[in-house]
Scaffold this motif. Structure first.
Motif, PDB file in Angstrom:
ATOM      1  N   HIS A  53       0.850  -1.180   0.000  1.00 39.58           N
ATOM      2  CA  HIS A  53       0.000   0.000   0.000  1.00 39.58           C
ATOM      3  C   HIS A  53       0.898   1.247   0.000  1.00 39.58           C
ATOM      4  O   HIS A  53       1.441   1.631   1.037  1.00 39.58           O
ATOM      5  N   GLN A  54       1.005   1.867  -1.142  1.00 43.18           N
ATOM      6  CA  GLN A  54       1.892   3.029  -1.289  1.00 43.18           C
ATOM      7  C   GLN A  54       1.293   4.266  -0.637  1.00 43.18           C
ATOM      8  O   GLN A  54       2.014   5.112  -0.105  1.00 43.18           O
ATOM      9  N   GLN A  55      -0.011   4.379  -0.697  1.00 47.06           N
ATOM     10  CA  GLN A  55      -0.681   5.534  -0.096  1.00 47.06           C
ATOM     11  C   GLN A  55      -1.442   5.093   1.145  1.00 47.06           C
ATOM     12  O   GLN A  55      -2.255   4.166   1.102  1.00 47.06           O
ATOM     13  N   THR A  56      -1.152   5.749   2.239  1.00 47.42           N
ATOM     14  CA  THR A  56      -1.775   5.447   3.526  1.00 47.42           C
ATOM     15  C   THR A  56      -2.076   6.767   4.227  1.00 47.42           C
ATOM     16  O   THR A  56      -1.736   7.843   3.740  1.00 47.42           O
ATOM     17  N   ASN A  57      -2.673   6.670   5.403  1.00 48.73           N
ATOM     18  CA  ASN A  57      -2.814   7.874   6.242  1.00 48.73           C
ATOM     19  C   ASN A  57      -1.843   7.831   7.416  1.00 48.73           C
ATOM     20  O   ASN A  57      -2.036   8.504   8.426  1.00 48.73           O
ATOM     21  N   ILE A  58      -0.769   7.045   7.268  1.00 50.01           N
ATOM     22  CA  ILE A  58       0.279   6.969   8.289  1.00 50.01           C
ATOM     23  C   ILE A  58       1.182   8.192   8.166  1.00 50.01           C
ATOM     24  O   ILE A  58       1.677   8.497   7.072  1.00 50.01           O
ATOM     25  N   VAL A  59       1.407   8.888   9.279  1.00 49.41           N
ATOM     26  CA  VAL A  59       2.235  10.088   9.229  1.00 49.41           C
ATOM     27  C   VAL A  59       3.490   9.985  10.089  1.00 49.41           C
ATOM     28  O   VAL A  59       4.379  10.833   9.997  1.00 49.41           O
ATOM     29  N   LEU A  60       3.608   8.962  10.941  1.00 48.15           N
ATOM     30  CA  LEU A  60       4.817   8.790  11.746  1.00 48.15           C
ATOM     31  C   LEU A  60       5.039   7.323  12.043  1.00 48.15           C
ATOM     32  O   LEU A  60       4.087   6.602  12.382  1.00 48.15           O
ATOM     33  N   LEU A  61       6.296   6.886  11.933  1.00 48.96           N
ATOM     34  CA  LEU A  61       6.686   5.509  12.211  1.00 48.96           C
ATOM     35  C   LEU A  61       7.485   5.441  13.508  1.00 48.96           C
ATOM     36  O   LEU A  61       7.976   6.450  14.013  1.00 48.96           O
ATOM     37  N   GLY A  62       7.655   4.231  14.016  1.00 48.94           N
ATOM     38  CA  GLY A  62       8.508   4.014  15.171  1.00 48.94           C
ATOM     39  C   GLY A  62       9.968   3.913  14.768  1.00 48.94           C
ATOM     40  O   GLY A  62      10.313   3.873  13.578  1.00 48.94           O
ATOM     41  N   GLU A  63      10.850   3.848  15.773  1.00 47.82           N
ATOM     42  CA  GLU A  63      12.289   3.724  15.521  1.00 47.82           C
ATOM     43  C   GLU A  63      12.687   2.291  15.219  1.00 47.82           C
ATOM     44  O   GLU A  63      13.753   2.050  14.677  1.00 47.82           O
ATOM     45  N   GLY A  64      11.827   1.334  15.618  1.00 53.45           N
ATOM     46  CA  GLY A  64      12.178  -0.061  15.395  1.00 53.45           C
ATOM     47  C   GLY A  64      13.114  -0.607  16.446  1.00 53.45           C
ATOM     48  O   GLY A  64      13.860  -1.561  16.196  1.00 53.45           O
ATOM     49  N   GLY A  65      13.108  -0.003  17.640  1.00 50.70           N
ATOM     50  CA  GLY A  65      13.975  -0.448  18.718  1.00 50.70           C
ATOM     51  C   GLY A  65      13.400  -1.636  19.463  1.00 50.70           C
ATOM     52  O   GLY A  65      12.556  -2.374  18.959  1.00 50.70           O
ATOM     53  N   TYR A  66      13.874  -1.787  20.728  1.00 51.47           N
ATOM     54  CA  TYR A  66      13.504  -2.964  21.510  1.00 51.47           C
ATOM     55  C   TYR A  66      11.998  -3.071  21.692  1.00 51.47           C
ATOM     56  O   TYR A  66      11.396  -4.115  21.504  1.00 51.47           O
ATOM     57  N   GLY A  67      11.356  -1.972  22.082  1.00 55.24           N
ATOM     58  CA  GLY A  67       9.915  -1.988  22.287  1.00 55.24           C
ATOM     59  C   GLY A  67       9.197  -1.172  21.228  1.00 55.24           C
ATOM     60  O   GLY A  67       9.806  -0.634  20.298  1.00 55.24           O
ATOM     61  N   ASP A  68       7.888  -1.067  21.374  1.00 53.64           N
ATOM     62  CA  ASP A  68       7.087  -0.369  20.370  1.00 53.64           C
ATOM     63  C   ASP A  68       7.047   1.141  20.625  1.00 53.64           C
ATOM     64  O   ASP A  68       7.139   1.604  21.765  1.00 53.64           O
ATOM     65  N   ARG A  69       6.888   1.890  19.525  1.00 55.75           N
ATOM     66  CA  ARG A  69       6.550   3.312  19.632  1.00 55.75           C
ATOM     67  C   ARG A  69       5.140   3.387  20.211  1.00 55.75           C
ATOM     68  O   ARG A  69       4.283   2.583  19.868  1.00 55.75           O
ATOM     69  N   TYR A  70       4.913   4.387  21.101  1.00 54.47           N
ATOM     70  CA  TYR A  70       3.660   4.381  21.840  1.00 54.47           C
ATOM     71  C   TYR A  70       3.129   5.793  22.001  1.00 54.47           C
ATOM     72  O   TYR A  70       3.878   6.730  22.281  1.00 54.47           O
ATOM     73  N   ALA A  71       1.828   5.957  21.818  1.00 55.37           N
ATOM     74  CA  ALA A  71       1.105   7.216  22.056  1.00 55.37           C
ATOM     75  C   ALA A  71       1.473   8.285  21.026  1.00 55.37           C
ATOM     76  O   ALA A  71       2.426   8.144  20.265  1.00 55.37           O
ATOM     77  N   ASN A  72       0.684   9.361  20.999  1.00 54.35           N
ATOM     78  CA  ASN A  72       0.908  10.449  20.029  1.00 54.35           C
ATOM     79  C   ASN A  72       0.162  11.684  20.518  1.00 54.35           C
ATOM     80  O   ASN A  72      -0.990  11.889  20.208  1.00 54.35           O
ATOM     81  N   SER A  73       0.843  12.489  21.298  1.00 59.06           N
ATOM     82  CA  SER A  73       0.228  13.681  21.866  1.00 59.06           C
ATOM     83  C   SER A  73       0.673  14.891  21.058  1.00 59.06           C
ATOM     84  O   SER A  73       1.865  15.200  20.991  1.00 59.06           O
ATOM     85  N   VAL A  74      -0.292  15.590  20.453  1.00 61.72           N
ATOM     86  CA  VAL A  74       0.001  16.669  19.511  1.00 61.72           C
ATOM     87  C   VAL A  74      -0.549  17.988  20.040  1.00 61.72           C
ATOM     88  O   VAL A  74      -1.688  18.066  20.502  1.00 61.72           O
ATOM     89  N   LEU A  75       0.275  19.036  19.939  1.00 59.11           N
ATOM     90  CA  LEU A  75      -0.152  20.401  20.225  1.00 59.11           C
ATOM     91  C   LEU A  75      -0.044  21.220  18.951  1.00 59.11           C
ATOM     92  O   LEU A  75       0.976  21.177  18.260  1.00 59.11           O
ATOM     93  N   LEU A  76      -1.086  21.976  18.654  1.00 61.76           N
ATOM     94  CA  LEU A  76      -1.044  22.967  17.573  1.00 61.76           C
ATOM     95  C   LEU A  76      -0.873  24.334  18.217  1.00 61.76           C
ATOM     96  O   LEU A  76      -1.705  24.758  19.028  1.00 61.76           O
ATOM     97  N   GLU A  77       0.195  25.041  17.855  1.00 60.05           N
ATOM     98  CA  GLU A  77       0.476  26.369  18.395  1.00 60.05           C
ATOM     99  C   GLU A  77       0.562  27.360  17.237  1.00 60.05           C
ATOM    100  O   GLU A  77       1.635  27.590  16.683  1.00 60.05           O
ATOM    101  N   PRO A  78      -0.566  27.958  16.856  1.00 57.38           N
ATOM    102  CA  PRO A  78      -0.582  28.865  15.695  1.00 57.38           C
ATOM    103  C   PRO A  78       0.353  30.055  15.858  1.00 57.38           C
ATOM    104  O   PRO A  78       0.837  30.606  14.866  1.00 57.38           O
ATOM    105  N   GLY A  79       0.633  30.470  17.097  1.00 56.96           N
ATOM    106  CA  GLY A  79       1.494  31.620  17.317  1.00 56.96           C
ATOM    107  C   GLY A  79       2.968  31.306  17.313  1.00 56.96           C
ATOM    108  O   GLY A  79       3.790  32.221  17.452  1.00 56.96           O
ATOM    109  N   GLU A  80       3.348  30.050  17.162  1.00 59.88           N
ATOM    110  CA  GLU A  80       4.761  29.674  17.115  1.00 59.88           C
ATOM    111  C   GLU A  80       5.436  30.334  15.914  1.00 59.88           C
ATOM    112  O   GLU A  80       5.030  30.124  14.773  1.00 59.88           O
TER     113      GLU A  80
END
Length: 821
Positions: free
Chosen positions: A409-436
């Motif tokens: 599947h070349q097109q997905t809605n995946i926007v971030l992958l894990g590092e592939g280390g010992y354990g799994d990548r976990y959670a995704n907490s996002v802040l939008l700061e328009p004034g940045e």
């Protein structure tokens, strides 16, 4: 733009280096001062909990006001004299308050055994004592206190200073990003230019205090400077060099340069050119998102989710109002190959496009053999917050041999992958700061993963990523940002000289088990918020408690860590934990927090688990609403009442994953969450069972109706002449009603009435404002106006009063005080 004409640097009209809020600088010695005017407003002196004294000028009401820090020398010299108040004089007409402190070596911070003033600064610098850092810490403490007490609007903070005050004002703006803009009047930019520093001008420590060293922190920030063309005291050329340094730093960071430098004719030397203060005030007013926002009515809001604002109440009870589950839940289902289960969620409502942007964790298990694709972050968006679309993006692919999803599947809605280390990548907490100001960091994501540090050692910990659009993410080069515990359940804490990392070969499963035995750390999930009271990013979440025998990883508690730059994080501080009032198998799963109208709210995930020894089911969760007024001491008045009745819907009757990003609409608050029916720690075979369900749900409450206060059914105490049915009263703590034009209630009085009475601060009734004089509120309203038959608030003498709500079969949730300028 700066051009050199006949040996003078001039400012070309219409070609400002940038735009900026006012930071003003006050330099007491050697500066021309206009005749002092009699101050028309009284200075109110205050102190922070850590005993930092500060003064407020133009404080005439207890409302969150736009705030200008004014620095020059002492509190009195800064606030009493119109010259040193600079643009504060004009801003006061728009409802701004001016705040000041004594600078280092000035006023209360001058000591008998050390020189005062600039000579004192030179004395401290020669001994490498950092008075700039001291000033920053004091000013931050004052800003914390102003926001916490409701005096300051955290979205409208500026700083200005004259001469030496300008030097510290710009440093403060660099130090605390809650300061939205700064203005400097004839500012010191390099201490080495001052005669008082002649003997130490070449010392490295003195050079380290120069403003050019914080040009990177000021890059892209709105700054306004004015300097006379013949200022030999602080150096016209030094001010120009500093402005160019900030512009260069902005370009290096690919940011818009927003510094405006005004070099004006001034034959008097070191003084502020005429008209500068008025120009700076106009510039400051234009720096905020809505230039007319300072003209809008100023509002202070009181939530009655706790008794923080209540002096006492009689014959009443507080009732939790659980959120309503949306009938179309789950709004997002697991219908893609990479969506074996959906978990953590973050959401933002873009202020310009008004699109809902949503990020969620998708667990794909082993469908894609690449470890980086085992647990990914996906993206969806919506126009109404109910119907979400998963866009087909060419950011990350997914390939699997598993039917019925086999294919690349070349097109997905995946926007971030894990590092592939010992354990799994976990959670995704996002802040939008328009004034940045850094567009590439408008979106900030925090998650947990496993990666290698600079020494090549692998660690679990926080990881950051940044984006300009929420879709294309760049991971931080500093990952991992901290170190978190993993494994080691039941083992005793390591010794301080012992390596916390260990590994062993698991013969049965044929792989190496790795353990990181950190005794006090965060754990494997993360939810980030911006704390406007302290001006820091904060994470509240899992932290392991040690067991009755001292063994590690007994059950999860709630801890907090902070960061000013999203990269460097403090040590964890445990702030809440399951106690003797909870069932023995209770632990906190994750504990996301958001700050709203003076209250820290936690949507705590209560997990009944980790009790395998007594055969307890390990996958039952509910959401508990917790509150705090300082973010550290937490109240749990609703621990027996789920705030989300998530068990009523099949997709979330096992595990529920809240977040720190509710959406606040005019009449409604929306909470998006992830859910499993297999339980938060069920996993394993349950994830591939045919009955497995997961997805993203929505729960809502009417605006500010977390909990309300209403009368008890019967009050029949012996001190009453007769029993009272559904009658109660709430008396609020003293409130300054000076300048208040309107009081409104968020209340449900559709089955009865609410009448508001005004008492003096000592508890005496005020004629014309009694219960009998009040016009009753008799509807279910979010903004019910409070009024009286023949009087209005303008008839009250200035001062503090007690407000009393008389409730008759009615419930009140919140109150607003409105003052127009």
């Amino acid at each position: 733009m700066l051009d050199e004409v006949n040996g003078k640097v001039v400012h070309k009209a219409g070609q400002s280096i940038a735009q900026c809020v006012a930071v003003w600088f006050s330099f007491v010695s050697g500066i021309c001062v206009v005749a002092q005017e009699q101050p028309s407003r009284q200075i109110v002196r205050c102190a922070t909990p850590d005993a930092i004294e500060y003064g407020i000028w133009n404080s005439n009401r207890q409302l969150a006001a736009p705030t200008l820090f004014v620095l020059s020398g002492t509190i009195e010299s800064s606030l009493e004299k119109p010259y040193f108040r600079q643009c504060g004089n004009e801003l006061a007409k728009h409802g701004w308050i001016c705040v000041s402190i004594d600078l280092p070596c000035h006023g209360t911070f001058a000591t008998q055994d050390e020189p005062s003033g600039l000579s004192g600064w030179s004395y401290l610098a020669a001994r490498e004592r950092n008075f700039v850092e001291q000033s920053n810490d004091r000013l931050t403490s004052v800003l914390d206190d102003l926001i916490k007490t409701g005096a300051t609007d955290p979205e409208r903070v500026a700083v200005c200073g004259t001469s030496r005050g300008g030097f510290l004002a710009l440093h403060f703006a660099a130090h605390d990003r809650r300061v939205r803009c700064a203005a400097g009047f004839a500012p010191v930019t390099d201490l080495a230019a001052l005669s008082e520093f002649r003997a130490v001008a070449t010392e490295p420590f003195v050079k380290s205090l120069s403003l050019e060293n914080v040009a990177g922190e000021l890059a892209g920030r709105p700054l306004w400077l004015v300097i006379g063309d013949q200022d030999e005291r602080v150096g016209t050329d030094q001010a120009i060099a500093f402005a160019r340094k900030v512009t260069a730093a902005s370009r290096a960071h690919q940011l818009e340069s927003r510094i405006e430098l005004n070099v004006l004719p001034e034959p008097r030397g070191h003084t502020t050119p005429d008209g500068s203060a008025t120009r700076a005030a106009s510039w400051i007013l234009n720096q905020f998102v809505d230039p007319t926002s300072v003209e809008r009515p100023t509002e202070r809001e009181f939530l009655f989710v706790d008794d923080h604002h209540i002096l006492y109440r009689s014959g009443t009870e507080r009732i939790l109002h659980p959120a309503n589950l949306h009938s179309e839940n789950p709004l997002i289902r697991e219908d893609k190959p990479w969506e074996l289960a959906i978990g953590w969620v973050s959401v933002a409502l873009h202020p310009e496009t008004r699109k809902y942007q949503l990020w969620y964790q998708a667990y794909g298990g082993g469908r894609d053999e690449r470890k980086t694709h085992k647990c990914v972050v996906c993206y969806a968006e919506s126009d109404d917050g109910v119907t979400f679309v998963k866009p087909e993006l060419s950011v990350h692919d997914f390939k699997t041999e598993r039917k019925p999803f086999a294919g690349h599947h070349q097109q997905t809605n995946i926007v971030l992958l894990g590092e592939g280390g010992y354990g799994d990548r976990y959670a995704n907490s996002v802040l939008l700061e328009p004034g940045e100001p850094d567009i590439s960091r408008r979106y900030k994501m925090l998650y947990t993963d496993f990666s290698k540090d600079e020494q090549g050692a692998e660690w679990p910990g926080f990881h950051a990523a940044f984006s300009s659009d929420g879709i294309h993410w760049t991971k931080s080069s500093h990952n991992p940002l901290n170190q978190t515990a993993y494994g080691g359940r039941g083992s005793q804490p390591p010794f301080s000289d012992e390596d916390v990392y260990s590994e062993r070969w698991d013969e049965r499963k044929q792989f190496t088990r790795k353990t990181w035995r950190l005794p006090i750390s965060m754990s494997d999930a993360v939810d980030v918020m911006f704390d406007p009271v302290r001006g820091v990013y904060s994470v509240y979440g899992k932290s392991w408690l040690q067991g009755p025998d001292g063994g590690l990883a007994w059950k999860h508690a709630m801890a907090r860590v902070d960061s000013r730059n999203f990269v460097d994080w403090s040590k964890p501080k445990i702030v809440a934990w399951p106690d003797e009032h909870d069932p023995p198998d209770t632990e906190f799963h994750t504990s996301p927090v958001f700050y709203y109208k003076g209250v820290y709210f936690c949507l705590n995930q209560i997990l009944h688990a980790r009790a395998e020894a007594v055969n307890a089911k390990a996958d039952q969760m509910h959401v508990e609403l917790m509150t705090s007024r300082d973010g550290l001491r937490w109240d749990r008045p609703f621990r027996d009442q789920p705030f989300f009745p998530s068990e009523r819907q099949a997709f979330s009757n096992g595990g529920v994953f809240t977040n720190s990003t509710p959406i606040f609409l005019r009449d409604e608050i929306r909470f998006y969450y992830g859910g499993y029916n297999s339980g938060a720690i069920g996993g394993g075979a349950a994830l591939i069972d045919s009955a497995q369900q997961s997805g993203v749900g929505l729960a809502t409450i009417r605006l500010d109706r977390f909990a309300g206060v209403r009368p008890v059914e019967t009050s029949a105490q012996s001190t009453l002449k007769r029993p009272l049915q559904n009658i109660g009263q709430i008396t609020l703590k003293p409130i300054d009603l000076t300048g208040i034009d309107q009081i409104s209630l968020n209340a449900d009085a559709s089955g009865g009435s609410i009448r508001v009475e005004i008492l003096t601060e000592d508890g005496y009734r005020v004629r014309g404002f009694t219960k009998d004089d009040a016009i009753a509120v008799t509807s279910d309203t979010l903004r019910g106006a409070v009024s009286w038959k023949a009087r209005d608030l303008g008839d009250l003498p200035p001062g503090k009063y007690l407000l009393r709500f008389h409730l008759d079969k009615a419930e009140v949730f919140a109150m607003s005080l409105v003052a127009s300028h």
